[in-house]
Motif scaffolding. Structure first.
Motif, PDB file in Angstrom:
ATOM      1  N   SER A  19       0.729  -0.984   0.143  1.00  0.00           N
ATOM      2  CA  SER A  19      -0.248   0.150  -0.414  1.00  0.00           C
ATOM      3  C   SER A  19       0.868   1.302  -0.226  1.00  0.00           C
ATOM      4  O   SER A  19       0.155   2.482  -0.522  1.00  0.00           O
ATOM      5  N   TYR A  57      -1.818  -5.276  -0.011  1.00  0.00           N
ATOM      6  CA  TYR A  57      -1.878  -4.947   1.448  1.00  0.00           C
ATOM      7  C   TYR A  57      -1.308  -4.355   1.525  1.00  0.00           C
ATOM      8  O   TYR A  57      -1.101  -3.253   1.018  1.00  0.00           O
ATOM      9  N   ASP A  58      -1.850  -3.895   2.953  1.00  0.00           N
ATOM     10  CA  ASP A  58      -1.831  -3.158   3.995  1.00  0.00           C
ATOM     11  C   ASP A  58      -0.290  -3.740   4.997  1.00  0.00           C
ATOM     12  O   ASP A  58       0.182  -4.202   5.320  1.00  0.00           O
TER      13      ASP A  58
END
Length: 397
Positions: free
Chosen positions: A182, A209-210
């Motif tokens: 991200s 995805y974070d």
């Protein structure tokens, strides 16, 4: 003043000190008008891989500054280099940069990454008409219309993605899964992968995805369900370890092709217990690197740059983080062409083919800046995909 007219008079080495440490630099008490004043930002006190990467970037800047001073300076001016520890934190970077500008406006600022630092500091640099170079590209950092005095040294996401294509065709891959972070760099890489790969391959999964997450299993399961021939991976630092362990936990036997962020993560080149080199989690991994980050005994110019960096301290990460060395031959050539140290004049000269051809850069042979696009528009010939190996002096063996 042309460099050649004053080369014999140049004898002063670059002064490089951390602002928070003991010692002094001319920028601490006011800019030296007879010097070319440069600030390099780096997260020297950040955690883990960020600190090691910042250390390599700063070493490269110090060695590059010495190269300039040993070769006539910047349009005849000796380089005076000041190092600011931004802790890898955008808020800290903004605060310290503003403090520095208020004390003594530098001629040039080098951002050692990550991309979040570029996003935070570029508006300030642009407002103050300061020439800058950046190794953490973000969405607009290379846009000459928005930031006319900034140049991205790291390859843009499309250049990185394009380098995958001949290798994937050679391997016979047809279907692609993409997993990206991200961060600004990760998001841009994901967008570029989806766009560029679509012309030649079937992108069956594209998951983000974070980067603050500790588990990427849901994204991995979503990609695995599409059964791609290869997983294209963007990951940097700790998230890379979580992803590789997640793949192993799922029992997923898939070829993995990591981008430059993967190869810049020390975890990959370090044996256990602190790394994963030589373990099963990297058995399917190949990673993207620049030619200069693979040891070549015949590359004398690069070997001299590495020796100059080693004289300043230990090289703790790959030479992918050593772009700052190339700033100085680039700016020296541009200032010589412009016959000036004015930021706008240098920026205009930097897009000249003659300047880029004459600059004695070593991390990348040529940066391909254009009037509209200030990114390093490298081609597939500038990259290799290799299996993880140990690093020695910043190069994979």
């Amino acid at each position: 003043m042309k460099k050649g007219l004053i080369a014999a008079t140049v004898a002063v080495s670059a002064c490089a000190v951390v602002l928070a440490g003991c010692g002094s630099s001319s920028l601490n008490g006011g800019a030296d008008e007879d010097a070319y004043n440069v600030v390099v930002l780096g997260g020297l006190s950040a955690n883990g891989v960020l600190a090691d990467n910042a250390s390599t970037s700063v070493l490269a800047a110090k060695a590059g500054a010495d190269w300039a001073n040993n070769n006539g300076g910047i349009d005849g001016k000796d380089v005076d280099l000041t190092v600011i520890d931004d802790e890898g934190d955008p808020t800290v970077a903004i605060t310290k940069l503003r403090e520095q500008i208020n004390k003594a406006k530098p001629d040039m600022v080098l951002n050692s990454g990550p991309s979040t630092i570029a996003d935070a500091t570029l508006p300030i640099l642009n407002q103050n008409d300061i020439l800058s170079f950046n190794i953490g590209p973000s969405e607009n950092s290379a846009n000459a219309a928005k930031f006319p005095l900034n140049f991205d040294l790291a390859s843009g996401p499309k250049a990185q993605v394009n380098a995958y294509i001949p290798v994937m065709k050679e391997k016979g891959y047809k279907t692609i899964g993409v997993l990206h972070g991200s961060s600004p760099t990760g998001v841009d890489f994901g967008k570029a992968a989806a766009d560029v790969f679509a012309a030649d391959f079937d992108v069956v999964a594209d998951e983000g995805y974070d980067t603050s997450a500790l588990d990427m299993t849901p994204q991995l399961q979503a990609i695995r369900s599409k059964n791609p021939d290869v997983l294209v991976l963007d990951a940097y630092g700790a998230p890379l370890g979580y992803i590789l362990k997640g793949i192993q936990k799922l029992g997923w036997d898939v070829p993995i092709m990591g981008n430059l962020s993967v190869s810049a993560t020390g975890l990959i080149s370090t044996p256990p217990p602190s790394g994963v080199l030589g373990t099963d989690v990297v058995k399917n991994l190949t990673m993207e690197v620049f030619n200069s980050t693979v040891y070549d005994p015949d590359n004398k110019a690069l070997s001299e740059a590495v020796s100059a960096m080693k004289a300043k301290g230990d090289i703790k990460s790959t030479l992918i983080l050593a772009y700052n060395y190339d700033v100085f031959p680039l700016v020296a050539a541009a200032a010589d062409e412009a016959d000036s140290t004015d930021s706008k004049a240098i920026a205009k000269a930097l897009v000249s083919d003659d300047v880029q051809d004459s600059a004695k850069t070593v991390i990348l042979k040529r940066y391909h800046f254009t009037a509209e696009d200030h990114s390093a528009n490298t081609g597939p010939e500038d990259f290799q995909f290799i299996e993880p190996t140990e690093l020695k002096d910043g190069q994979f063996r």
